[in-house]
Write a protein that holds these residues in place. Structure first.
Motif, short mmCIF file in Angstrom:
data_model
loop_
_atom_site.label_atom_id
_atom_site.label_comp_id
_atom_site.label_asym_id
_atom_site.label_seq_id
_atom_site.Cartn_x
_atom_site.Cartn_y
_atom_site.Cartn_z
N ALA A 1 -2.58 -1.39 27.81
CA ALA A 1 -2.50 -1.99 29.15
C ALA A 1 -1.07 -2.27 29.59
O ALA A 1 -0.69 -1.99 30.74
CB ALA A 1 -3.33 -3.27 29.20
N MET A 2 -0.25 -2.81 28.70
CA MET A 2 1.12 -3.15 29.07
C MET A 2 1.95 -1.90 29.31
O MET A 2 2.76 -1.83 30.24
CB MET A 2 1.76 -4.03 28.00
CG MET A 2 3.04 -4.71 28.46
SD MET A 2 2.70 -5.86 29.82
CE MET A 2 4.36 -6.37 30.25
N HIS A 3 1.73 -0.87 28.48
CA HIS A 3 2.46 0.38 28.67
C HIS A 3 2.10 1.03 30.00
O HIS A 3 2.98 1.53 30.73
CB HIS A 3 2.14 1.36 27.53
CG HIS A 3 2.69 0.94 26.21
ND1 HIS A 3 1.97 0.22 25.31
CD2 HIS A 3 3.91 1.14 25.64
CE1 HIS A 3 2.70 -0.01 24.23
NE2 HIS A 3 3.88 0.54 24.41
N ILE A 4 0.81 1.04 30.34
CA ILE A 4 0.36 1.62 31.61
C ILE A 4 0.92 0.84 32.79
O ILE A 4 1.38 1.41 33.79
CB ILE A 4 -1.18 1.66 31.67
CG1 ILE A 4 -1.73 2.62 30.61
CG2 ILE A 4 -1.67 2.07 33.06
CD1 ILE A 4 -3.24 2.54 30.44
N ALA A 5 0.89 -0.49 32.70
CA ALA A 5 1.40 -1.35 33.77
C ALA A 5 2.89 -1.10 34.00
O ALA A 5 3.34 -0.96 35.15
CB ALA A 5 1.14 -2.82 33.43
N VAL A 6 3.66 -1.04 32.93
CA VAL A 6 5.10 -0.84 33.04
C VAL A 6 5.40 0.56 33.57
O VAL A 6 6.26 0.74 34.45
CB VAL A 6 5.78 -1.07 31.68
CG1 VAL A 6 7.24 -0.64 31.73
CG2 VAL A 6 5.69 -2.53 31.27
N ALA A 7 4.69 1.58 33.06
CA ALA A 7 4.94 2.96 33.49
C ALA A 7 4.60 3.16 34.96
O ALA A 7 5.36 3.78 35.71
CB ALA A 7 4.12 3.92 32.63
N THR A 8 3.45 2.64 35.40
CA THR A 8 3.05 2.77 36.79
C THR A 8 4.00 1.99 37.70
O THR A 8 4.33 2.43 38.80
CB THR A 8 1.60 2.28 36.99
OG1 THR A 8 0.74 2.97 36.07
CG2 THR A 8 1.12 2.53 38.40
N SER A 9 4.46 0.86 37.22
CA SER A 9 5.42 0.05 37.98
C SER A 9 6.71 0.82 38.24
O SER A 9 7.23 0.82 39.35
CB SER A 9 5.73 -1.24 37.20
OG SER A 9 6.88 -1.88 37.72
N THR A 10 7.23 1.50 37.22
CA THR A 10 8.48 2.25 37.40
C THR A 10 8.29 3.37 38.42
O THR A 10 9.20 3.69 39.18
CB THR A 10 8.99 2.83 36.07
OG1 THR A 10 8.03 3.74 35.53
CG2 THR A 10 9.30 1.74 35.07
N CYS A 11 7.10 3.96 38.44
CA CYS A 11 6.81 5.03 39.40
C CYS A 11 6.77 4.49 40.83
O CYS A 11 7.32 5.10 41.75
CB CYS A 11 5.48 5.69 39.03
SG CYS A 11 5.25 7.33 39.74
N VAL A 12 6.12 3.34 41.02
CA VAL A 12 6.06 2.70 42.34
C VAL A 12 7.46 2.32 42.81
O VAL A 12 7.79 2.41 44.00
CB VAL A 12 5.15 1.46 42.30
CG1 VAL A 12 5.21 0.69 43.62
CG2 VAL A 12 3.71 1.86 41.99
N MET A 13 8.31 1.92 41.86
CA MET A 13 9.66 1.50 42.22
C MET A 13 10.48 2.61 42.85
O MET A 13 11.40 2.35 43.63
CB MET A 13 10.39 0.96 40.98
CG MET A 13 10.14 -0.50 40.72
SD MET A 13 11.26 -1.13 39.46
CE MET A 13 10.41 -0.57 37.98
N ILE A 14 10.19 3.87 42.51
CA ILE A 14 10.93 4.98 43.12
C ILE A 14 10.77 4.94 44.64
O ILE A 14 11.76 5.01 45.38
CB ILE A 14 10.43 6.33 42.57
CG1 ILE A 14 10.72 6.46 41.07
CG2 ILE A 14 11.09 7.49 43.33
CD1 ILE A 14 10.12 7.70 40.44
#
Length: 270
Positions: free
Chosen positions: A49-62
């Motif tokens: 869950a934490m890995h998915i949350a962090v990875a998706t967050s970095t994508c949204v940040m773009i």
């Protein structure tokens, strides 16, 4: 309900991106972590869950960082010499941080996230130059050590935690003598190296773990969540744009610290 909440918090992430330089991590990571844990407790997605949350967050940040940067550029808030080569060293550190995060247990990342927030809040409250700024203060350039070593360190920590780097770049630029409006404006383009390097690394590195979450995932990035969050963020950016440069400096700084406190409490209670 899952996607409705994502859309609402995506809107909030757009507002914070424009007004506080938070590209999404401080809003998206705690929300996605808690929602994924509630829906997938005990299965592979719950464990990651934490890995998915962090990875998706970095994508949204773009998306958040690109659109918010354009808005601030139009408002005349960009100062070029604070962006390069500082941003380049942030990008180099971001690759190392993302690679390290994929090898870590999700709970370790979560507690690192909480610890870093706590230290940042204390630093903002106790060290001079953040909550108050002299009216006659003259902005200084970043020192060589701040540019090279500081940039790489920011990239590593930011991508490891999925927070974009604003929590480090804003206090640093604030102590260089910039107003809160200018410092938070700089945070958006400086988050781009973190977002790009982090997203690519999270997409690629999961292949080495043998993890497959389904059709709508590229590595650890949840594409459906990304689309919903991004649409909400674009609305939030539109709503917040008229406030660029209009918030009193001291109030801006205090609200920034208050938001960090709220995120830390939410993440700790999760």
């Amino acid at each position: 309900m899952f996607y409705v909440l994502l859309a609402c918090f995506g809107c909030l992430s757009g507002v914070t991106a424009v007004l506080f330089g938070f590209g999404g991590g401080f809003v998206v990571v705690p929300l996605m972590y808690r929602l994924l844990m509630a829906r997938h407790s005990g299965d592979a997605m719950g464990e990651s869950a934490m890995h998915i949350a962090v990875a998706t967050s970095t994508c949204v940040m773009i998306v958040n960082a690109l659109v918010a940067t354009r808005k601030h550029h139009r408002a005349g808030q960009m100062i070029r010499h604070y962006l390069w080569p500082f941003g380049g060293f942030i990008g180099l550190g971001a690759i190392l941080g993302a690679a390290a995060a994929t090898a870590m247990n999700g709970e370790i990342i979560r507690y690192a996230f909480i610890s870093y927030l706590g230290l940042t809040i204390l630093d903002c409250l106790l060290r001079r130059g953040f909550l108050t700024r002299g009216s006659d203060s003259v902005p200084r350039r970043l020192a060589k050590t701040e540019t090279v070593l500081g940039g790489a360190t920011i990239g590593i920590i930011a991508t490891f935690l999925g927070v974009g780097g604003s929590v480090m770049t804003v206090p640093l630029l604030r102590r260089c003598g910039l107003s809160m409006s200018q410092a938070t404006s700089m945070a958006n383009p400086l988050s781009l190296p973190v977002a790009l390097a982090g997203t690519v690394t999270y997409m690629v590195m999961s292949n080495f773990t043998g993890t497959d979450f389904g059709t709508w995932f590229i590595g650890y990035v949840d594409l459906l969540a990304f689309v919903v969050l991004t649409l909400g963020a674009l609305l939030g950016i539109r709503l917040a744009t008229p406030w660029i440069g209009r918030i009193p400096d001291r109030l801006h700084a205090r609200v920034y610290v208050g938001l960090l406190m709220l995120v830390m409490i939410g993440m700790f209670s999760g």
